[in-house]
Design an enzyme around this catalytic site. Sequence first.
Site, PDB file in Angstrom:
ATOM      1  N   CYS A 129       0.633  -1.192   0.098  1.00  0.00           N
ATOM      2  CA  CYS A 129       0.105  -0.118  -0.008  1.00  0.00           C
ATOM      3  C   CYS A 129       0.533   1.362   0.239  1.00  0.00           C
ATOM      4  O   CYS A 129       0.531   2.199  -0.835  1.00  0.00           O
ATOM      5  CB  CYS A 129      -0.911  -0.004   1.169  1.00  0.00           C
ATOM      6  SG  CYS A 129      -0.211  -0.399   2.773  1.00  0.00           S
ATOM      7  N   HIS A 242      -2.695   6.448   4.499  1.00  0.00           N
ATOM      8  CA  HIS A 242      -1.327   6.440   4.965  1.00  0.00           C
ATOM      9  C   HIS A 242      -0.878   7.815   4.432  1.00  0.00           C
ATOM     10  O   HIS A 242      -1.224   8.205   3.502  1.00  0.00           O
ATOM     11  CB  HIS A 242      -0.618   5.296   4.191  1.00  0.00           C
ATOM     12  CG  HIS A 242      -0.702   4.065   4.846  1.00  0.00           C
ATOM     13  ND1 HIS A 242      -1.470   3.849   5.985  1.00  0.00           N
ATOM     14  CD2 HIS A 242      -0.461   2.816   4.422  1.00  0.00           C
ATOM     15  CE1 HIS A 242      -1.390   2.440   6.132  1.00  0.00           C
ATOM     16  NE2 HIS A 242      -0.868   1.820   5.612  1.00  0.00           N
TER      17      HIS A 242
END
Length: 333
Positions: A129, A242
Amino acid sequence: MEKVNVAILGATGAVGREMLKVLAERNFPVKNLKALASARSAGKVLPFGEGTVTVEEATEHSFEGMDIVLGAAQADMARAFAPAIVKSGAVFVDNSSAFRMDDSVPLVVPEINPEDAKKHNGIISNPNCSTIITLVAVAALKRISPIKAMIASTYQAVSGAGAAGLAELESQVRAYAAGGDMDVHAFPYQIAFNVIPQIGSDTGNGYTTEEMKMQNEGRKIMHLPDLKVTCTCVRVPVLRSHSISVTVITEDKISVEEAQKAIAAAPGCRLTDDLENKVYPMPLDTSDQDIVFVGRVRDDLVHENALSLFCCGDQIRKGAATNAVQIAELLLH
């Protein structure tokens, strides 16, 4: 467009559920859909578009007649079922780490290396990710000048550790507000009001497995075999999305203005960069959508041919589910 048969392996997890959501949102041409998971999840009913789908136990025979299998399971489950998936004639788009560094398996971010998806032998890997979010942000710079190295720090949301990570942060915050004791299970230490500078296990060189992914996967995706990356991965008390601070060292000097213009025009990116007016990427703004926000673009003060920037993206969507569905879309053309 001709409709195809799709299965999701690991459909009950956070990424699997998001895959169902993204397939419906993007009007993916699904003919028949199978939601597969372990025996204990069989019989669960999951939402899909305006309807539902019932979870079935994943077996070696589950993939017969399928055209595409989206993997949202752990690496061991992906490895166990991959031979049956390939044998069935389906293409396995796998979100786990099982095949990412296999030379025979393409590692694809559609905004960067879509052509690699066509080189598959039945399996295509979805990158990590943080790697996806970072590379979508910096790929525009590579189009101006080759990237030689990157220095990155990631600030990773608790949902990167799955549903247990989300539940733990929420329960610790509630316990703190009530003056109670905080339970610690999902992470090695309390995550509420704290940061933990380790994600992944020790590789023996002082870096963790999560930190080495940025270099190893970045080399493969961007076709830069000599790319050097120093990365520090930190778990932060953020629910979703994130963030990454990255310094990009290029062969030629790229001005801030050139970089901003390129990033603004890059697929999958949104330039949010106005420090004077307090405009920059933040997790709250980037959650539950698919664009990587990029800002704080500035000249690095240490390296002559380098720029520093900050980016944020939803790791469950663009960092996992949406990227996998985008790869599946490439297979339709």
